[in-house]
Structures are given as structure tokens and as C-alpha cells.
Design an enzyme around this catalytic site. Structure first.
Site, PDB file in Angstrom:
ATOM      1  N   HIS A 159       0.878  -1.180   0.000  1.00  0.00           N
ATOM      2  CA  HIS A 159       0.000   0.000   0.000  1.00  0.00           C
ATOM      3  C   HIS A 159       0.913   1.228   0.000  1.00  0.00           C
ATOM      4  O   HIS A 159       2.034   1.172   0.510  1.00  0.00           O
ATOM      5  CB  HIS A 159      -0.827  -0.049   1.287  1.00  0.00           C
ATOM      6  CG  HIS A 159      -1.913   0.968   1.400  1.00  0.00           C
ATOM      7  ND1 HIS A 159      -1.653   2.263   1.772  1.00  0.00           N
ATOM      8  CD2 HIS A 159      -3.257   0.876   1.221  1.00  0.00           C
ATOM      9  CE1 HIS A 159      -2.815   2.927   1.809  1.00  0.00           C
ATOM     10  NE2 HIS A 159      -3.799   2.115   1.486  1.00  0.00           N
ATOM     11  N   ASP A 236       3.118  -4.327   8.071  1.00  0.00           N
ATOM     12  CA  ASP A 236       1.934  -3.481   7.923  1.00  0.00           C
ATOM     13  C   ASP A 236       0.732  -4.407   8.084  1.00  0.00           C
ATOM     14  O   ASP A 236       0.397  -5.155   7.176  1.00  0.00           O
ATOM     15  CB  ASP A 236       1.962  -2.815   6.543  1.00  0.00           C
ATOM     16  CG  ASP A 236       0.634  -2.152   6.163  1.00  0.00           C
ATOM     17  OD1 ASP A 236      -0.357  -2.303   6.911  1.00  0.00           O
ATOM     18  OD2 ASP A 236       0.588  -1.493   5.117  1.00  0.00           O
ATOM     19  N   GLN A 239      -4.383  -5.010   7.061  1.00  0.00           N
ATOM     20  CA  GLN A 239      -5.306  -6.029   6.545  1.00  0.00           C
ATOM     21  C   GLN A 239      -5.071  -7.381   7.216  1.00  0.00           C
ATOM     22  O   GLN A 239      -5.661  -8.384   6.801  1.00  0.00           O
ATOM     23  CB  GLN A 239      -5.145  -6.166   5.020  1.00  0.00           C
ATOM     24  CG  GLN A 239      -5.390  -4.902   4.253  1.00  0.00           C
ATOM     25  CD  GLN A 239      -6.844  -4.445   4.305  1.00  0.00           C
ATOM     26  OE1 GLN A 239      -7.750  -5.224   4.603  1.00  0.00           O
ATOM     27  NE2 GLN A 239      -7.080  -3.168   4.039  1.00  0.00           N
ATOM     28  N   LYS A 262     -10.313  -0.580  10.554  1.00  0.00           N
ATOM     29  CA  LYS A 262     -10.485  -1.741   9.686  1.00  0.00           C
ATOM     30  C   LYS A 262     -10.888  -2.974  10.492  1.00  0.00           C
ATOM     31  O   LYS A 262     -11.119  -4.041   9.946  1.00  0.00           O
ATOM     32  CB  LYS A 262      -9.199  -2.005   8.912  1.00  0.00           C
ATOM     33  CG  LYS A 262      -8.890  -0.867   7.932  1.00  0.00           C
ATOM     34  CD  LYS A 262      -7.904  -1.280   6.884  1.00  0.00           C
ATOM     35  CE  LYS A 262      -7.286  -0.104   6.154  1.00  0.00           C
ATOM     36  NZ  LYS A 262      -8.192   0.524   5.192  1.00  0.00           N
ATOM     37  N   CYS A 400      -4.777   2.616  -3.657  1.00  0.00           N
ATOM     38  CA  CYS A 400      -3.537   3.127  -3.045  1.00  0.00           C
ATOM     39  C   CYS A 400      -2.379   2.155  -3.265  1.00  0.00           C
ATOM     40  O   CYS A 400      -1.547   1.939  -2.389  1.00  0.00           O
ATOM     41  CB  CYS A 400      -3.705   3.403  -1.557  1.00  0.00           C
ATOM     42  SG  CYS A 400      -4.893   4.704  -1.230  1.00  0.00           S
TER      43      CYS A 400
END
Lengths: 442, 149
Positions: A159, A236, A239, A262, A400
Site C-alpha cells: 500500500h 503493515d 489487513q 479496519k 492506493c
């Protein structure tokens, strides 16, 4: 037990302590806990008030969960209760409300610590979200650990938030940003990644799962490879956290960043996990109140972890809402959620494959419930508009992840992403909507 | 479906499938890029300007049906026009897609009528207007690229 009535009245019983926020004492959501067979998606749906509203006269089918998730009533109520009964600044006042707010704020840190199995609360720094967490590491850790000629290794699937902070750092330090490629399925090519690990690689920054393609990256393997090379690893987890159980100690990652919104929490709150020894050696990032022990014009002494990295009045409502959301997820069971979402992924993938001219972008072996696709002869933006008129919310665009779109030689995709409250019937609604698209365009 | 049919009128679908003036121009006197970061619409417009007149215009690129059809219609409608005439057409088109009923400019030939449905879709207005902003920049400014964000 009604979660709301149980939640009320706690202020009457004195300041809450961390112990009182233990998961077993948190009221159960109406969603039933327990094994997979008990996962009752209809009951879960009733916990999310927005899901019962209609859009343009049609039932909302919300399939844009990789962008942000909806919030359960317990989270919404928790924010209301905070402002109705507890609002006060943290870590300052000696008065009652400040004690309550501080206790709940710090209890939330414990909730996050347990949720990702960190060793200590000191390792949990609250941030605005994943983006800020990554910027914190790039700016603070990077400032003292990256020198001219050093390398930061990322992957082609990242991302923008896990690309740009490193680009800025590399530009400033005259360091080199290197990128491990992905194959046609959207899997990182590990042999290439291994080749790109050099004595100059200071850090590897990799997404746990791809927001654009759904690929779940083999981060345990990547972390082992990087550590064998003497490089740190930042994951990261934007997700990752919503879709699978996270154990930062087992992973042995050095940093793990995620966003609350999220995972059913409010926007504007997230967390950075960092190993204590590494965080401790890092210089402060932003200066201000709360991150200091004492200030004079000659010298400032900085506060201990994690406060060193939390300058200024924090997002107290966000932190408290985050804890309520993580409690909710824990009670539904992250493994149950993962199984439910996997079922939706399998079902929706199968149904999408039946649509004439549809091509799924991202066919990795392990995927989160994210499906990117293109439809021959129709731009994603047109698909998004037509589906919207059917009440189906999906994301269209480059997600993104422009370099990734370039890798697949497409300007954009349409993306359906599923969450704990989605159903097979909603996947069917997506398919019906796509047939409308085809009807308009062919 | 009715408002969708309003948005995706046959004329728009036709221009999307068979865009007019869709080619590069080797001897262009002006070349400007227009893109819409939100959805990835991305076009390059080529112009051959002679004094004050747009002698020729063409474009390449890709994007959604609305943006491609709009660019195609724009290219046909300004060919042979002066800067001033093109500006007037910009105003007509802009008013149409933003639902602005005021003013005294009118689309006499009705060639923009297929875009009247766009006003009902606020997020799509910038798709429709991208080509026109790009043209305006090509005619009046020195910028090499334009966005509608």
C-alpha cells in the site's frame, strides 16, 4: 446479558481498573461465541445498526470492508458512554473523571497487548492508524539507524502507506529503496526477496495481507529470512488484524502496525507494536505534552515507553472504542471470523468466475477475503456507479497501490472485500449487480 | 435502472466504444495530460493551434465510459473553433453536468445533451469535465498536466 445495560453504571462503581476490563467480564455481544458451527451471521448483523439501513431504496450490501468496516452497537455505545459519563484528559488530573479516563485508556492498551500477544504494554504505542505508525518508525528509528548507502526493502504489493514513508526516509538519508517483485498470481517471489537482502538492508517492510489483491504474505518466512540477514522487519498489519489471529511474539516481528477502523473500531486510532528494546533505543518522534518527564528551556527529559511516543492529548475516545471493538471481535472469535470470511471468499470467487469476461486479479494460494477483478470492456469506475445504484458498495480504483496496478498492467480494478457480517446472499447481490453492468454495456 | 440509462445513454456508450479523434498527433503544437487520481482516468490531448484557431485535436488514453465519451465529444465539438468559442463551449458543458440551470449560455446543437444525466451522479462530474479542463489548460496555460482532484 444486555451489553448496554451492563456497560452502564460502571462509573457509579468507581474508576475502572485494567483488571475489570478483562475479556471475561466484558458483556457478550449478541453474536454467539464458540465453535464455527455456532457462528450466527444473522445475529452478528443485528449488532451493526448501519447494515439495516437502505441505500437508494435498496438494502445496503456493504462490500468495501478493506477500506473501512462498519461499527457494532457496543462500540458506538462505548463512545457515547465515554462522552456522557467519563470525558476527561488522561494522565494529568487527580480528579475522579481523569482517573476513570486514564484507567480505561490504559486498560485499552492491555486489550491491544493481549489481542496481538505482545509481551508488555510498553510495546503498544497508540497512533492515528497504520500510516502514522509506519511514519513513526521511518522517522524515529530511521533517523538514527539508516545511513547513506543503506537499504530498505519493501515489496511490489505494498500500500502507498508502506512505500512513501520509506521513500521519504531514503531520499533524506541517500539510502536505497529496493522492491521485491510479485508473480502473476500476486505472490511475493521469495527467491528474489532473498537475493535483495544484502548486508546493507537495514529493514524489511512488508504487508501482512494485501488490500488490493488479498494475498496473505508469508511473513513468518520473510521475518526469519530478514533476521538471518541481520535486518529488522516491520509488518503493515492493516489487513492482517481484522482477518486472522496475530501473535507478534511467535512471529518475532520487530514492528507491527495496524488501524482500528479496519477492525470495527472508530477511525483515527491505531497502534504500533515494537519490541521494547528497539522502541527504547529510538529517539522521540513528536514533541509535546505527555511525552516528557520534565521540561526546561535548556533540557527536556523524556517520558518512558510507551508515552515517549504519545505526544499531546491522545485520541482517548478512539482508544477506548478500539478496546471495545477488539473485545467484540474476541468474543465472536477471530478464528470463527476467519473461517466465515474464507467461506465467503471461496463462494464469491466461484460465482465471479462464472461471469462472462470477468478476470480476477490476485490468485495467490493464501488470500484474505478481498477479491479484485476487471470486467472486459467496462472501466471499474462505471462498474462502481452501477453497483451503487443496486445498493452494493464496492471500491474501484488503484486501491492506493499504483505500482501494483502497473505490475499487472491495469489502470484500476473493482474490489469486493468481505467482513464478519457479510453473507453469501450479499455475494449473490454482487453477481446480480454485475449482470446489470453487462446489460448496460453490451 | 432509469437513472442509469440516463447516465449511460447510447451516445455515450457509442463514443466510449468508438471514440472519435482517438490517435496520437506527431505534429501537434500543444500536448497536455489530464488525469483523475480517484479513478485513474488518464488522457493525453494533442492540439494543432493556428493563430487563435484549433485546427486539429486528438487524444489517447483510457478511463471510464463517461470520461472517454466526454473527451471524444469535446474533441469533435471544438475542432475548427477559436479559443473564445471553445471557452464558451466549456461553460455550456460545465453548466450542464453540474446541473447549473442559470446563465444565458445554451447548448444550441444539443450535442452535450447525452451528458445531462451526469448531474445526478456527483462523483462522476469530474470524469465528465476532465477533458474540458485539460483543453482549457492547453489553450490558456503552460501546465503540462491537469487533474480534477
Amino acid at each position: 446479558m444486555n451489553p448496554r445495560s451492563a456497560d452502564r453504571g460502571t462509573a457509579d462503581r468507581g474508576p475502572q481498573t485494567a483488571d475489570r476490563r478483562n475479556a471475561e467480564e466484558v458483556p457478550l455481544p449478541s453474536a454467539v461465541r464458540g465453535p464455527r458451527s455456532d457462528y450466527d451471521v444473522e445475529r452478528i448483523r443485528r449488532d451493526f445498526p448501519i447494515l439495516s439501513r437502505s441505500i437508494r431504496g435498496r438494502k445496503l450490501v456493504y462490500l468495501d470492508n478493506a477500506a473501512t468496516t462498519q461499527k457494532p452497537q457496543v462500540v458506538i455505545d462505548r463512545l457515547v458512554r465515554y462522552y456522557t459519563e467519563e470525558n476527561s484528559n488522561v494522565h494529568r488530573g487527580v480528579h475522579y473523571l481523569s482517573e476513570v479516563a486514564t484507567a480505561d485508556y490504559e486498560a485499552a492498551r492491555t486489550t491491544v497487548k493481549k489481542f496481538i500477544n505482545a509481551r508488555d504494554e510498553k510495546e503498544i504505542v497508540f497512533t492515528r492508524g497504520t500510516t502514522e505508525a509506519i511514519n513513526l518508525v521511518a522517522q524515529s528509528w530511521g533517523r538514527v539507524n539508516v545511513r547513506e548507502g543503506d537499504e530498505i526493502l519493501i515489496t511490489a504489493i505494498e500500500h502507498h502507506s508502506n512505500i512513501v514513508p520509506w521513500q521519504l526516509l531514503c531520499e533524506e538519508k541517500k539510502a536505497r529503496l529496493r522492491v521485491a517483485p510479485v508473480d502473476d498470481d500476486g505472490d511475493i517471489i521469495l527467491d528474489e526477496l532473498a537475493r535483495l537482502l544484502t548486508p546493507r538492508t537495514r529493514l524489511v517492510a512488508v504487508g501482512h495481507a494485501s488490500n488490493a489483491l488479498g494475498t496473505i504474505n508469508p511473513i513468518a518466512e520473510i521475518i526469519a529470512m530478514a533476521h538471518a540477514n541481520g535486518s529488522l522487519v516491520l509488518v503493515d498489519g492493516a489487513q492482517g488484524v481484522p482477518h486472522m489471529s496475530i501473535d507478534v511474539q511467535a512471529l518475532d516481528c520487530d514492528f507491527y502496525a495496524f488501524s482500528g477502523h479496519k477492525v470495527y473500531a472508530p477511525t483515527g486510532i491505531g497502534a504500533l507494536y515494537g519490541k521494547e528494546s528497539i522502541l527504547d533505543a529510538m529517539p522521540p518522534w513528536q514533541g509535546g505534552g505527555d511525552m516528557i518527564l520534565s521540561v526546561s528551556f535548556e533540557k527536556t527529559t523524556f517520558n518512558a515507553l510507551p508515552y515517549k511516543f504519545e505526544a499531546g492529548t491522545p485520541n482517548i475516545e478512539g482508544v477506548i472504542g478500539l478496546a471495545a471493538a477488539l473485545d467484540y471481535v474476541s468474543l465472536a472469535g477471530i478464528e470463527n471470523i476467519a473461517a466465515h470470511e474464507h467461506d465467503l471468499l471461496t463462494y464469491a470467487t466461484g460465482r465471479l468466475r462464472e461471469v462472462d469476461g470477468l478476470r480476477i486479479i490476485g490468485t495467490a494460494k493464501r488470500k484474505a477475503a478481498v477479491i479484485s477483478f476487471t470486467l472486459e470492456g467496462v472501466h471499474p469506475h462505471d462498474i462502481g456507479t452501477i453497483l451503487d445504484r443496486e445498493g452494493v458498495a464496492i471500491r474501484t480504483g488503484h486501491h492506493c497501490a499504483q505500482p501494483l496496478m502497473m505490475r499487472f498492467n491495469i489502470p484500476a480494478t473493482s474490489r469486493a472485500s468481505f467482513a464478519m457480517y457479510n453473507t453469501r446472499a450479499e455475494a449473490d447481490a454482487l453477481i446480480t449487480g454485475l449482470h446489470k453492468v453487462i446489460e448496460v454495456f453490451r | 435502472m432509469s437513472d442509469l440509462r440516463e447516465l449511460y445513454q447510447q451516445v455515450i456508450l457509442d463514443h466510449n466504444k468508438n471514440p472519435r479523434n482517438f490517435r496520437e498527433m506527431a505534429d501537434a503544437t500543444r500536448k497536455v495530460e489530464g488525469f483523475n487520481p480517484l479513478c485513474g482516468d488518464h488522457y493525453t490531448i494533442f492540439l494543432k493551434i493556428d493563430g487563435d484557431v484549433i485546427r486539429d485535436i486528438s487524444f489517447v488514453g483510457n478511463g471510464c465510459a463517461i470520461s472517454k465519451a466526454s473527451t471524444s465529444v469535446m474533441s469533435s465539438s471544438v475542432k475548427g473553433k477559436t479559443r473564445e468559442e471553445a471557452d464558451a463551449l466549456f461553460d455550456v458543458f460545465h453548466k450542464l453536468v453540474t446541473g447549473d440551470k442559470g446563465g444565458d449560455v445554451e447548448d444550441e446543437l444539443g450535442r452535450f445533451a447525452p451528458f445531462s444525466g451526469v448531474a445526478e451522479f456527483p462523483t462522476r462530474v469530474k470524469c465528465a469535465i476532465l477533458a474540458w479542463h485539460t483543453l482549457k489548460s492547453a489553450l490558456h496555460e503552460e501546465k503540462e498536466s491537469v487533474t480534477t482532484e
